[in-house]
Design an enzyme around this catalytic site. Sequence first.
Site, PDB file in Angstrom:
ATOM      1  N   GLU A  35      80.544   7.458  41.825  1.00 55.00           N
ATOM      2  CA  GLU A  35      79.164   6.988  41.663  1.00 55.00           C
ATOM      3  C   GLU A  35      78.661   7.551  40.326  1.00 55.00           C
ATOM      4  O   GLU A  35      78.798   8.756  40.079  1.00 55.00           O
ATOM      5  CB  GLU A  35      78.296   7.475  42.814  1.00 55.00           C
ATOM      6  N   ARG A 261      89.236  17.780  51.109  1.00 55.34           N
ATOM      7  CA  ARG A 261      88.618  17.975  49.809  1.00 55.34           C
ATOM      8  C   ARG A 261      88.900  19.383  49.292  1.00 55.34           C
ATOM      9  O   ARG A 261      89.344  20.272  50.040  1.00 55.34           O
ATOM     10  CB  ARG A 261      87.105  17.761  49.888  1.00 55.34           C
ATOM     11  N   LYS A 271      76.840  17.693  43.801  1.00 55.02           N
ATOM     12  CA  LYS A 271      76.212  17.087  42.617  1.00 55.02           C
ATOM     13  C   LYS A 271      74.724  17.401  42.565  1.00 55.02           C
ATOM     14  O   LYS A 271      74.168  17.626  41.482  1.00 55.02           O
ATOM     15  CB  LYS A 271      76.403  15.571  42.636  1.00 55.02           C
TER      16      LYS A 271
END
Length: 559
Positions: A35, A261, A271
Site C-alpha cells: 500500500e 511475519r 507504519k
Amino acid sequence: MTNETTPAPNFIRNQVSDELEGGQVTKIVTRFPPEPNGFLHIGHAKSICLNFGLAEQLGGECHLRFDDTNPAKEEQAYIDAIKEDVSWLGFEWAGPVRFASDYFDQLYAWAQHLMREGKAYVDDLSPDEIREYRGTLTAPGTPSPYRERSVEENLDLLERMREGEFGESEKVVRAKIDMASPNINLRDPIIYRIRHASHHQTGDKWKIYPSYDFTHGQSDAIEGVTHSICTLEFEDHRPLYEWFLNNLPVPTKPRQIEFARLNLDYTLTSKRKLKLLVDENIVDGWDDPRMPTISGMRRRGYTPASIRKFCEMIGVTRADGGLVDIAMLTHAIRSDLEDSAPRAMCVLKPLKVVLTNVPEDHEEVYDVPGHPARDDMTMRKVPFSRELYIDQDDFMEDAPKKFFRLAPGKEVRLRNSYVIRCDEVIKDAAGNISELHCSVDFDTLGKNPEGRKVKGVIHWVSAAHGLPLEVRLYDNLFTVEQPDRDKDVDFLEHLNPESLVVCQAIGEPSLAEATPESRFQFERIGYFCADRHDSTPQHLVFNRTVGLKDSWAKIKQKG
C-alpha cells in the site's frame, strides 16, 4: 538478478515446486502488493525476497502492484520510494508497475454483479452501528435492517454513491455472507466506502473506493497471479478471499498461502508508529539511518546483499518464531563488508600528539593496502609527520596493568608505523589533557623493538594531512527489545537518547575520494558509509553502519 548462493528450501517453495512438477500450475506468478502509504521496512524486505525470489528460482514472474484503495493516506512520494527500494534490493518486476486502481472499473462491475445475485447491499448504518451489529467473538452478529433491500434499490443507491450524492459515512456497500459466522471477517464485510478524495492515479473520477479485502484477491485474479503469499495475520481473511473468488466471474483463481511475519527486537515495524516518528520530527525523515525502513538502512550503509542474506538466514515458516535477534542482521552486514569494504584510519575523539624527536619538516608516506586480504584493491597513501592525532580513548594517565595502549612512560605501536613512548602530558588551565609529547623509536618501522615487547597497536592520523569529518554514530532507536509490548506505556518512553551521537573527527587523506554511499572499515572502530544525502567533497559525513564486534558469530560458535 542472480543470487550469490543457492537459497535454502522452505515450505512454500517446496509446495509450489510440487505443484509445478504435478502439473497443477504451469508457471508461477507471484506479486508484491504494498500500500503506498509509507516507506517499506525490513519486514517488507522479507516479503520482497520471498515473492521475487520464488518467481526467480522457479522460472516464473513477480508483479509489483500498488494496492491503492485509500487515497487519503497515499502519496506519489511513497510510490517512488517503494519502486526505488525494490530495484535497489536487486529485483526486477515483470511487465509494467501495476495499480489496483487500474481495475476500479472492473471491481465496480463486480460489485454490481454481487448485487444482482443478491450477495451485496447498500447499508445506511453508521460506522458505530455496524460495529455494534457485527457481534463479538462469542456472540453472533445482527443483520442490518437494510440487508434485504431489493436488487433495483441497491443498484440505484450504488450508482448515486458513485456520483457523489451522499456524504462520507452515510452509506457503505457490504457483501451479504453470514452474520452468524464464527469468522467475523465473513459477517457482511464492507466492500465500498464513500471517499470524497482525489486519487493519485484516477484523479476525481471516483467518489467511492473499494476495500482492501474486496480489491486484493480480484486484482490477483485479473493479473493471473497463481500464489498470493502473505503474512499470517491474513489467515483469517483467507475464507473471505476465497468467497469473493468463488462468487465472482473471475478469470483465474489464485491461492493464498501465509507465512510468519518478521519481528525484530529493538525495532518497530508499525507504519502508523513509524509515521509518528517522522511527523513528530523524532527522526530525520523516513530514511533516517535509525529507522528500520529499507531506505534508512541503505543510508546507514547496509548493502542489498546483506539484507537479502539476512532474509535467507531467518527463513520462511508458518510458525511464529518470536523475536529475531538484531545481532543476526548486524552479522549479515559485517560479513559482507568484511570482504568488500576498504580500510581507513579515522580518529573520532582527537587528542594531539607531538613527536618531539621528529623534525618539524619531516614527512613520510606509507603505501598501505586498501584491504588486508585483497590485492585487487588500490594501495592507499598514509602520510606521517611530527604532529598526529590519536583517539582520546587510547590514552590513560593512570592506566591499569592490562591497559596496553598509550600511558605515561609506556610504549605503543602506531598502526603501519613506528613504536612511540609517551614522555609528557600537557594540560590546559582547567586541568584537561590538551596534548601528549612522545618520542619515536626509529628502529621499529616494520619490525619489533629489541629487548622489549610492545603489545598495543593504535590508529592515528597526521595532523597536517588529516581531513575534518562529521561522523554520526548511530545505535538502536529504542532501549528495550519490544518497545510497544506494554500497551499501557507510550512506546516513545523507550526512545534511546544515545541513538545518535555526532563526532567532529579527523580522517586519513584517502577518505577525500569517498563518494555518497561508499563504505569503509574505520580500523579498530567499525564500518561506516558516506551519507547519501549530506556528504560532499567539501563536507564529508559518515554514518556508522555497525561496530566491529560480532555478537551473533559468538552465539553461533557457542551453539
